[in-house]
Design an enzyme around this catalytic site. Structure first.
Site, PDB file in Angstrom:
ATOM      1  N   ILE A  23      35.839 -16.457  41.844  1.00  0.00           N
ATOM      2  CA  ILE A  23      35.410 -17.167  43.052  1.00  0.00           C
ATOM      3  C   ILE A  23      34.000 -16.747  43.444  1.00  0.00           C
ATOM      4  O   ILE A  23      33.147 -17.588  43.747  1.00  0.00           O
ATOM      5  CB  ILE A  23      36.398 -16.912  44.207  1.00  0.00           C
ATOM      6  CG1 ILE A  23      37.763 -17.520  43.869  1.00  0.00           C
ATOM      7  CG2 ILE A  23      35.869 -17.500  45.514  1.00  0.00           C
ATOM      8  CD1 ILE A  23      38.851 -17.245  44.903  1.00  0.00           C
ATOM      9  N   GLY A  47      35.566  -8.329  37.678  1.00  0.00           N
ATOM     10  CA  GLY A  47      34.471  -9.279  37.485  1.00  0.00           C
ATOM     11  C   GLY A  47      33.949  -9.244  36.054  1.00  0.00           C
ATOM     12  O   GLY A  47      34.154  -8.257  35.338  1.00  0.00           O
ATOM     13  N   ASP A  67      30.731   0.005  44.303  1.00  0.00           N
ATOM     14  CA  ASP A  67      32.156  -0.076  44.574  1.00  0.00           C
ATOM     15  C   ASP A  67      32.376  -0.076  46.078  1.00  0.00           C
ATOM     16  O   ASP A  67      31.832   0.780  46.785  1.00  0.00           O
ATOM     17  CB  ASP A  67      32.857   1.134  43.938  1.00  0.00           C
ATOM     18  CG  ASP A  67      34.359   0.973  43.827  1.00  0.00           C
ATOM     19  OD1 ASP A  67      34.984   0.546  44.818  1.00  0.00           O
ATOM     20  OD2 ASP A  67      34.921   1.304  42.760  1.00  0.00           O
ATOM     21  N   GLN A  87      34.430 -11.287  48.877  1.00  0.00           N
ATOM     22  CA  GLN A  87      35.407 -11.762  47.901  1.00  0.00           C
ATOM     23  C   GLN A  87      36.008 -10.625  47.081  1.00  0.00           C
ATOM     24  O   GLN A  87      36.948 -10.839  46.311  1.00  0.00           O
ATOM     25  CB  GLN A  87      34.751 -12.771  46.938  1.00  0.00           C
ATOM     26  CG  GLN A  87      33.937 -13.858  47.616  1.00  0.00           C
ATOM     27  CD  GLN A  87      34.749 -14.742  48.522  1.00  0.00           C
ATOM     28  OE1 GLN A  87      35.861 -15.150  48.187  1.00  0.00           O
ATOM     29  NE2 GLN A  87      34.219 -15.048  49.705  1.00  0.00           N
ATOM     30  N   TYR A 155      50.454  -6.192  47.777  1.00  0.00           N
ATOM     31  CA  TYR A 155      49.251  -7.027  47.884  1.00  0.00           C
ATOM     32  C   TYR A 155      49.249  -7.790  49.205  1.00  0.00           C
ATOM     33  O   TYR A 155      48.242  -7.833  49.922  1.00  0.00           O
ATOM     34  CB  TYR A 155      49.174  -8.003  46.711  1.00  0.00           C
ATOM     35  CG  TYR A 155      48.058  -9.012  46.835  1.00  0.00           C
ATOM     36  CD1 TYR A 155      46.729  -8.630  46.667  1.00  0.00           C
ATOM     37  CD2 TYR A 155      48.328 -10.347  47.129  1.00  0.00           C
ATOM     38  CE1 TYR A 155      45.703  -9.547  46.792  1.00  0.00           C
ATOM     39  CE2 TYR A 155      47.313 -11.275  47.260  1.00  0.00           C
ATOM     40  CZ  TYR A 155      45.998 -10.873  47.093  1.00  0.00           C
ATOM     41  OH  TYR A 155      44.978 -11.792  47.234  1.00  0.00           O
ATOM     42  N   LYS A 159      46.447  -7.694  52.430  1.00  0.00           N
ATOM     43  CA  LYS A 159      45.700  -8.842  52.945  1.00  0.00           C
ATOM     44  C   LYS A 159      45.996  -9.092  54.421  1.00  0.00           C
ATOM     45  O   LYS A 159      45.127  -9.545  55.177  1.00  0.00           O
ATOM     46  CB  LYS A 159      45.994 -10.086  52.118  1.00  0.00           C
ATOM     47  CG  LYS A 159      45.655  -9.950  50.633  1.00  0.00           C
ATOM     48  CD  LYS A 159      44.215  -9.474  50.389  1.00  0.00           C
ATOM     49  CE  LYS A 159      43.210 -10.581  50.501  1.00  0.00           C
ATOM     50  NZ  LYS A 159      41.846 -10.133  50.099  1.00  0.00           N
ATOM     51  N   ASN A 184      46.263 -20.401  45.904  1.00  0.00           N
ATOM     52  CA  ASN A 184      46.278 -20.651  44.453  1.00  0.00           C
ATOM     53  C   ASN A 184      45.032 -21.367  43.957  1.00  0.00           C
ATOM     54  O   ASN A 184      45.076 -22.520  43.509  1.00  0.00           O
ATOM     55  CB  ASN A 184      47.533 -21.444  44.086  1.00  0.00           C
ATOM     56  CG  ASN A 184      48.795 -20.646  44.357  1.00  0.00           C
ATOM     57  OD1 ASN A 184      49.342 -20.696  45.455  1.00  0.00           O
ATOM     58  ND2 ASN A 184      49.264 -19.900  43.362  1.00  0.00           N
ATOM     59  N   ARG A 290      59.772 -14.202  38.938  1.00  0.00           N
ATOM     60  CA  ARG A 290      58.929 -13.022  39.079  1.00  0.00           C
ATOM     61  C   ARG A 290      59.134 -12.354  40.431  1.00  0.00           C
ATOM     62  O   ARG A 290      59.203 -13.028  41.472  1.00  0.00           O
ATOM     63  CB  ARG A 290      57.459 -13.422  38.918  1.00  0.00           C
ATOM     64  CG  ARG A 290      56.506 -12.276  38.680  1.00  0.00           C
ATOM     65  CD  ARG A 290      55.135 -12.768  38.301  1.00  0.00           C
ATOM     66  NE  ARG A 290      54.509 -13.524  39.379  1.00  0.00           N
ATOM     67  CZ  ARG A 290      53.260 -13.963  39.350  1.00  0.00           C
ATOM     68  NH1 ARG A 290      52.520 -13.761  38.269  1.00  0.00           N
ATOM     69  NH2 ARG A 290      52.754 -14.641  40.364  1.00  0.00           N
TER      70      ARG A 290
END
Length: 333
Positions: A23, A47, A67, A87, A155, A159, A184, A290
């Site tokens: 992204i 990346g 970092d 991002q 995760y 967020k 997604n 999953r």
């Protein structure tokens, strides 16, 4: 994506963290085409250098290898910056389940470092990648920003904590923030390789090799797949808006349509078989569901439309057509 119509001031200097990622690199490219000065901060954990190699000689582009877990790197990156598009993160629910400590260090501690650096540099606005995973076990559809459930993975927790920290920094320090809950995202430059590859590029690469992709579950799980150009639009709209009611909040970034995995497979076969008719006959395997996955995801984008003027141009069909053309040119061996 051509962002000139969104009236982003080309004189603005914008920092894109994670700018070498899928992204982030697409955002960097669009900003440079608009005339903006762009600084990319990336440690290349996820990346890719090939995502930005063609930008390195651009006079308005600066690459900082650093970092976000290092506060000094964050302060360096924020110098003389007008806006931040954050991002940088370790994505993937399975990755966070396998290694919650690293996901937390990057996504929470790193995020806090960036907020502190942005505050200290008097940055005008901090736009950050949030996640649809924040909706957790909420079964309501479509997903509306102010109704969330309990997180289902480390995760998702990271967020959600990002949103809490952003809210506190807005209220306590006056730092304008906008959170973008991505649903997604797919498109050009998305990595098809590795243990945590996203489903669309992974399936595309397997189809191109005439390998049978494996669907987790029976294929009935559905997602609001979102083409990369819609995401770029929302990032830019979050920067340019002068509506004070539109900042210090979060938005869904999606198209507002639901596609199940069986339908997705059909669309991928349809697009790829234009290049290779044999792909139509590749069989599909079905595996176990999953851990940490929510069954269905569908976004309401009414808030983004009302407050930011969001007008996504790509649905799943038009986005996949663009993406598959890029994949075919860049992924075939």
């Amino acid at each position: 994506m051509n962002i000139e119509k969104l009236n982003l001031n080309p004189n603005h200097h914008i920092l894109v963290t994670g700018g070498a990622g899928f992204i982030g690199s697409n955002i960097c490219e669009s900003l440079l085409k608009n005339g903006n000065k762009v600084t990319c901060l990336d440690n290349f954990a996820t990346g890719k250098e090939e995502n930005i190699n063609h930008l390195l000689d651009h006079t308005n582009f600066t690459l900082l290898r650093g970092d976000i877990r290092n506060l000094e790197d964050c302060h360096t990156a924020c110098k003389n910056v007008d806006y931040i598009m954050h991002q940088a993160a370790l994505g993937s629910v399975p990755r966070s389940i396998n290694d919650p400590i690293t996901s937390n260090a990057v996504n929470v501690s790193g995020f806090l470092n960036m907020l502190v650096a942005a505050r200290d540099a008097n940055v005008k606005r901090f736009v950050y990648a949030a996640s649809s995973s924040t909706y957790g076990d909420s079964e309501s559809l479509p997903k509306v920003e102010d109704k969330i459930g309990r997180p289902l993975s480390p995760y998702a927790i990271t967020k959600f904590v990002n949103e809490l920290y952003a809210d506190i920094f807005s209220k306590t320090y006056g730092l304008e923030t906008v959170g973008l809950r991505y649903f997604n995202v797919f498109g050009r430059k998305q990595d098809p390789k590795g243990a945590y590859a996203a489903v669309i590029p992974k399936f595309v690469m397997q189809f191109m090799k005439h390998e049978s992709p494996t669907i987790n579950g029976d294929g009935s799980y559905s997602r609001d797949f979102t083409y990369i150009d819609n995401v770029i639009e929302m990032n830019v709209r979050s920067i340019v808006t002068e509506n004070k009611e539109a900042v210090n909040t979060v938005y869904n970034v999606a198209f507002g349509e639901r596609t199940d995995l069986n339908e997705l497979i059909g669309l991928l076969k349809e697009n790829l078989s234009k290049f290779d008719p044999k792909i139509k006959d590749v069989e599909i395997r079905y595996g176990t569901t999953r851990q940490g996955d929510v069954p269905h995801s569908l976004a309401s984008i009414d808030k983004a439309k009302e407050l930011l003027g969001y007008n996504p141009q790509y649905n799943i069909k038009s986005g996949l057509e663009e993406a598959v053309n890029w994949y075919w040119d860049n992924l075939k061996e």
